[in-house]
Scaffold this motif. Structure first.
Motif, mmCIF file in Angstrom:
data_model
loop_
_atom_site.group_PDB
_atom_site.id
_atom_site.type_symbol
_atom_site.label_atom_id
_atom_site.label_comp_id
_atom_site.label_asym_id
_atom_site.label_seq_id
_atom_site.Cartn_x
_atom_site.Cartn_y
_atom_site.Cartn_z
ATOM 1 N N LEU A 64 0.823 -1.210 0.000
ATOM 2 C CA LEU A 64 0.000 0.000 0.000
ATOM 3 C C LEU A 64 0.859 1.262 0.000
ATOM 4 O O LEU A 64 0.505 2.258 -0.638
ATOM 5 C CB LEU A 64 -0.927 -0.009 1.221
ATOM 6 C CG LEU A 64 -1.895 1.169 1.354
ATOM 7 C CD1 LEU A 64 -2.866 1.211 0.175
ATOM 8 C CD2 LEU A 64 -2.667 1.075 2.672
ATOM 9 N N ASP A 65 1.986 1.247 0.701
ATOM 10 C CA ASP A 65 2.837 2.438 0.792
ATOM 11 C C ASP A 65 3.230 2.965 -0.584
ATOM 12 O O ASP A 65 3.262 4.184 -0.800
ATOM 13 C CB ASP A 65 4.115 2.125 1.576
ATOM 14 C CG ASP A 65 3.842 1.877 3.042
ATOM 15 O OD1 ASP A 65 2.682 2.049 3.458
ATOM 16 O OD2 ASP A 65 4.778 1.501 3.768
ATOM 17 N N TYR A 66 3.558 2.055 -1.487
ATOM 18 C CA TYR A 66 4.035 2.491 -2.803
ATOM 19 C C TYR A 66 2.968 3.272 -3.557
ATOM 20 O O TYR A 66 3.235 4.339 -4.116
ATOM 21 C CB TYR A 66 4.473 1.282 -3.641
ATOM 22 C CG TYR A 66 5.630 0.492 -3.085
ATOM 23 C CD1 TYR A 66 6.503 1.039 -2.153
ATOM 24 C CD2 TYR A 66 5.853 -0.832 -3.476
ATOM 25 C CE1 TYR A 66 7.565 0.313 -1.638
ATOM 26 C CE2 TYR A 66 6.914 -1.567 -2.970
ATOM 27 C CZ TYR A 66 7.758 -0.994 -2.053
ATOM 28 O OH TYR A 66 8.808 -1.725 -1.546
ATOM 29 N N VAL A 67 1.751 2.746 -3.592
ATOM 30 C CA VAL A 67 0.693 3.401 -4.361
ATOM 31 C C VAL A 67 0.236 4.689 -3.664
ATOM 32 O O VAL A 67 -0.088 5.691 -4.336
ATOM 33 C CB VAL A 67 -0.488 2.431 -4.610
ATOM 34 C CG1 VAL A 67 -1.183 2.051 -3.330
ATOM 35 C CG2 VAL A 67 -1.477 3.022 -5.597
ATOM 36 N N VAL A 68 0.248 4.721 -2.326
ATOM 37 C CA VAL A 68 -0.115 5.941 -1.599
ATOM 38 C C VAL A 68 0.911 7.040 -1.866
ATOM 39 O O VAL A 68 0.559 8.196 -2.138
ATOM 40 C CB VAL A 68 -0.230 5.665 -0.082
ATOM 41 C CG1 VAL A 68 -0.318 6.977 0.704
ATOM 42 C CG2 VAL A 68 -1.450 4.802 0.208
ATOM 43 N N ASN A 69 2.191 6.686 -1.803
ATOM 44 C CA ASN A 69 3.241 7.673 -2.069
ATOM 45 C C ASN A 69 3.205 8.146 -3.515
ATOM 46 O O ASN A 69 3.476 9.317 -3.806
ATOM 47 C CB ASN A 69 4.618 7.076 -1.749
ATOM 48 C CG ASN A 69 4.816 6.855 -0.260
ATOM 49 O OD1 ASN A 69 4.146 7.480 0.556
ATOM 50 N ND2 ASN A 69 5.716 5.959 0.094
ATOM 51 N N GLN A 70 2.863 7.225 -4.406
ATOM 52 C CA GLN A 70 2.749 7.595 -5.808
ATOM 53 C C GLN A 70 1.607 8.594 -6.003
ATOM 54 O O GLN A 70 1.748 9.591 -6.725
ATOM 55 C CB GLN A 70 2.513 6.337 -6.656
ATOM 56 C CG GLN A 70 2.753 6.534 -8.143
ATOM 57 C CD GLN A 70 2.583 5.236 -8.906
ATOM 58 O OE1 GLN A 70 2.146 4.225 -8.356
ATOM 59 N NE2 GLN A 70 2.927 5.248 -10.187
ATOM 60 N N ALA A 71 0.489 8.350 -5.348
ATOM 61 C CA ALA A 71 -0.649 9.265 -5.453
ATOM 62 C C ALA A 71 -0.319 10.623 -4.828
ATOM 63 O O ALA A 71 -0.705 11.672 -5.363
ATOM 64 C CB ALA A 71 -1.871 8.656 -4.776
ATOM 65 N N SER A 72 0.390 10.616 -3.693
ATOM 66 C CA SER A 72 0.775 11.875 -3.052
ATOM 67 C C SER A 72 1.664 12.711 -3.966
ATOM 68 O O SER A 72 1.514 13.938 -4.045
ATOM 69 C CB SER A 72 1.513 11.595 -1.734
ATOM 70 O OG SER A 72 0.685 10.908 -0.839
ATOM 71 N N THR A 73 2.566 12.029 -4.670
ATOM 72 C CA THR A 73 3.432 12.732 -5.622
ATOM 73 C C THR A 73 2.619 13.276 -6.788
ATOM 74 O O THR A 73 2.852 14.395 -7.263
ATOM 75 C CB THR A 73 4.531 11.782 -6.143
ATOM 76 O OG1 THR A 73 5.219 11.197 -5.037
ATOM 77 C CG2 THR A 73 5.528 12.528 -7.017
ATOM 78 N N ALA A 74 1.635 12.499 -7.231
ATOM 79 C CA ALA A 74 0.773 12.949 -8.327
ATOM 80 C C ALA A 74 -0.040 14.175 -7.912
ATOM 81 O O ALA A 74 -0.286 15.077 -8.725
ATOM 82 C CB ALA A 74 -0.160 11.821 -8.761
#
Length: 746
Positions: A536-546
């Motif tokens: 989950l961390d990867y996709v959450v961090n990816q969304a935060s960057t987006a």
């Protein structure tokens, strides 16, 4: 030679890996699992092609446990957790199987394992001392003045050292040993005993005498004499050293403490040696009457009761103890084993088990689901019981297999002991009882290093040539061996592939997130997710960057994936709501926040986000003259606040030390009060706004401005005017705040 090389590799890996926080975190295990897979496949292939070597096929039964974890994938609440536990258990199974294979083909490696156990024990026990002496830096090796070693948790540290202490004392009590063996096993006992005082683990203090008593009942009369005397020597010596180390008997620098430990250990070893040699064969024959075996258990039980009474009534022995030990003893009671709401965890875990009784919730199911099942707002990502953890992870089917495999190993060990009277068997079983007993009431087995220690001891205990319960399957032996080997190999390959991918994903994510270029960060996280789509961390961090890049389409696309990764997680739904809120999708964000509260009703962060979002939107609509729409949105804010109040009020009025922080921040309370004002529910609004103190001046002024307006609307002009004048005298900005909220009350 090959066998010893393999043993050396596995022994060094055991040591080095434990230094990494006892392998508590799943991410720390991947590289060791891949390395063990290579070692396992290479060694088994070597055994297969060497005619003089043999493979203990019957011990392949240990791979049934990770197979149960694989079956639990069909109902896994988190695929990441399911994979992590499967990978871990493959590591444990391979570790155990390689060790028993080594012992079968090179019996002298049994001695090597004994030495490895002692070296590991010394390493674990000594680490906090090295930190205390400032010879080594290790974060939280001493936690609040309690020794915790690599585990950074005093209770687990005590469970390990007490298990090793019992092993050594039991082993020396079984039969006559060489002088070298007596020195090897008696030298560390003072050090191990001192750690009980230095860790101040109440659970270990309770369990140790119980497990010790079980060991006493299993010995002959002469063995009992040795067992009792060795225990007395260990704890008297351990207490003396503890008093020197803690400066209770004067101030001692590092050198003095080291000298004290050496002198006390050498003196204790000498006493053990004299006792061991003194109880000779003639004494064994003279004192061989079986009826004598009941004397010491009865006497020990009476002595134990007397010691408890001494502690309860603060007698002679109690008053000899230093104040911190006395305080710890004073706090021992029913709640000790079930401290920090642990009994509540257990009942909640059983409720959780009822909804997935056959194959469980998959690995790490508790850490995701407990928020939904908790009856009190405690914080506990660990269920604090190895038994309940297995029951939740792999269900009743897997739990029966898990227990069955361990019981089978115990049975064949006892059968082997009856034939050879090898002291390793009872010593190992007592140590395993200590580890498992403490693990049943704490989260010791959340550390992979504890499982590796557990299986190291089991590998020493089980015979190289096992005699499993007899049943006729002669004509099926070869096909069964081939089938078991193929299955184990397939499981090893699958687990190592995923462990390699997860390790690569972790390194990729860490390398790319250091970049200041957000596009590079986004690309790196995307690569990490290609390797491991379950974290989950990867996709959450990816969304935060987006979100930072204002890439709306990508953010919302990723947001929907949060709930695919962990569909029953309040955190996943909350993060998804945050993404929608970032781009102004109020209704969709609220919908996801409400779903998050279904899974995590005590999470104040979700309430705060909902109130902030809806109250802020209601205020904006009100200022733009859209009164009806504003009222509808404000309803959502007030409903959220009331849901929060109804859910948490009882626990805020009766707080416990392990509870989450249930207080809403001042900003959220202000916004809730503001929503009440928009809806003209003035009494409720005033009640909420008056909870905001003067510490936060800006919010306080805003809150009081709303209260003044509300009093005016209620016709309480005198009270309103008095409060307004008081506010003006306190702060020059009072008038501007009052005027700013005038549109809310037209």
């Amino acid at each position: 030679m090959v066998h010893w090389i393999v043993f050396l590799i596995i022994g060094v890996s055991f040591f080095v890996s434990s230094y990494n926080q006892g392998l508590f975190y799943d991410q720390h295990i991947y590289v060791w699992q891949v390395g063990m897979s290579i070692l396992f496949l290479g060694y088994v292939l070597y055994l297969f092609f060497k005619k003089k070597e043999t493979i203990p096929y019957l011990y392949l039964i240990v791979f049934l446990i990770p197979l149960c974890y694989l079956l639990s994938f069909t109902n896994a609440v988190t695929m990441q957790g399911a994979f992590d536990q499967f990978i871990q258990w493959m590591l444990f199974a391979m570790f155990f199987f390689v060790l028993v294979s080594l012992k079968k083909n090179m019996p002298s490696i049994q001695t090597g394992m004994l030495v490895l156990l002692q070296l590991f024990g010394l390493f674990i026990a000594f680490l906090p001392f090295l930190t205390s002496w400032e010879w080594l830096e290790y974060n939280d090796a001493i936690l609040s003045r309690r020794f915790s070693s690599v585990f950074q948790y005093p209770n687990t540290y005590a469970a390990v050292t007490m298990a090793l202490l019992l092993f050594n004392i039991m082993y020396m009590s079984i039969k006559r040993h060489s002088a070298l063996s007596i020195i090897l096993f008696s030298l560390p006992v003072v050090l191990y005993a001192s750690t009980l005082f230095l860790s101040l683990s109440r659970g270990a203090m309770i369990l140790l005498p119980i497990i010790w008593f079980v060991g006493l009942c299993c010995l002959s009369f002469v063995g009992q004499v040795k067992y009792i005397l060795y225990t007395m020597i260990a704890f008297v010596g351990g207490f003396v050293f503890f008093m020197f180390f803690s400066n209770e008997w004067g101030t001692f620098e590092t050198t003095g403490q080291i000298i004290a430990l050496l002198l006390v250990s050498l003196l204790s070893t000498a006493l053990v040696f004299v006792i061991h040699q003194g109880l000779n064969v003639k004494a064994n024959l003279t004192l061989s009457n079986k009826k004598l075996r009941y004397i010491f258990p009865i006497a020990s039980f009476v002595g134990g009761v007397a010691l408890v009474l001494d502690f309860v009534y603060k007698g002679v022995i109690y008053n000899l103890l230093p104040e911190n030990v006395q305080n710890r003893i004073n706090n021992i009671g029913y709640e000790t084993i079930f401290e920090d709401g642990r009994l509540t965890f257990f009942f909640d875990a059983l409720d959780m088990f009822k909804n997935a009784p056959i194959i469980g919730w998959g690995g790490d199911g508790w850490s995701i689901l407990y928020h939904d099942y908790q009856t009190e707002p405690y914080v506990s990502n660990e269920v604090h019981s190895v038994l309940l953890e297995q029951l939740l992870n792999i269900g009743l089917l897997g739990f029966v297999v898990w227990i069955g495999v361990l019981v089978l190993f115990v049975v064949v060990s006892i059968k082997a002991f009856k034939q050879s009277a090898d002291g390793i068997v009872p010593a190992g079983l007592i140590a395993l009882m200590m580890l498992l007993g403490h693990g049943a009431i704490d989260f010791d087995f959340s550390f992979a290093s504890i499982w590796l220690l557990f299986f190291l001891i089991f590998a020493m205990v089980v015979p190289g040539q096992p005699e499993f319960p007899t049943f006729s399957m002669e004509k099926y032996k070869r096909p069964a061996a081939i089938g078991a080997s193929v299955l184990a190999t397939v499981l090893v390959i699958i687990s190592s592939i995923y462990a390699f991918r997860f390790e690569a994903a972790q390194r990729t994510a860490q390398a790319n997130t250091q970049s200041s270029n957000k596009e590079e960060v986004l690309e790196g996280l995307s690569e990490a997710r290609d390797l491991n789509p379950y974290r989950l961390d990867y996709v959450v961090n990816q969304a935060s960057t987006a979100v930072e890049l204002r890439n709306e389409d990508l953010t919302l696309e990723l947001s929907n994936q949060f709930t695919n990764v962990q569909p029953l997680s309040g955190t996943a739904w909350m993060q998804s709501g945050n993404s929608y809120a970032s781009f102004g999708y109020i209704d969709e964000a609220v919908k996801r926040y409400k779903q998050a509260l279904e899974y995590d009703p005590f999470n104040t962060g979700i309430y705060e986000r909902m109130i902030r979002l809806t109250s802020g939107e209601a205020a904006s609509l009100k200022q733009n003259g859209k009164d009806e729409e504003a009222s509808n949105v404000a309803d959502q804010a007030t409903e959220t606040y009331e849901q929060y109040t109804n859910t948490t009020l009882e626990f805020r009025q009766n707080p416990e030390s392990n509870y989450k922080d249930l207080d809403l921040n001042k900003s959220s309370r202000f916004l809730a009060g503001q929503a009440y004002m928009i809806n003209e529910e003035y009494d409720s609004g005033i009640e909420v706004l008056n909870t905001i103190g003067k510490a936060e001046e800006d919010i306080y002024l805003r809150a009081q401005a709303l209260v003044i307006h509300a009093l005016e609307k209620q016709g309480k002009d005198e009270q309103s005017k008095k409060k307004y004048n008081q506010l003006k005298n306190q702060n020059d900005k009072a008038t501007s705040y009052y005027e700013a909220y005038t549109p809310f009350f037209k």
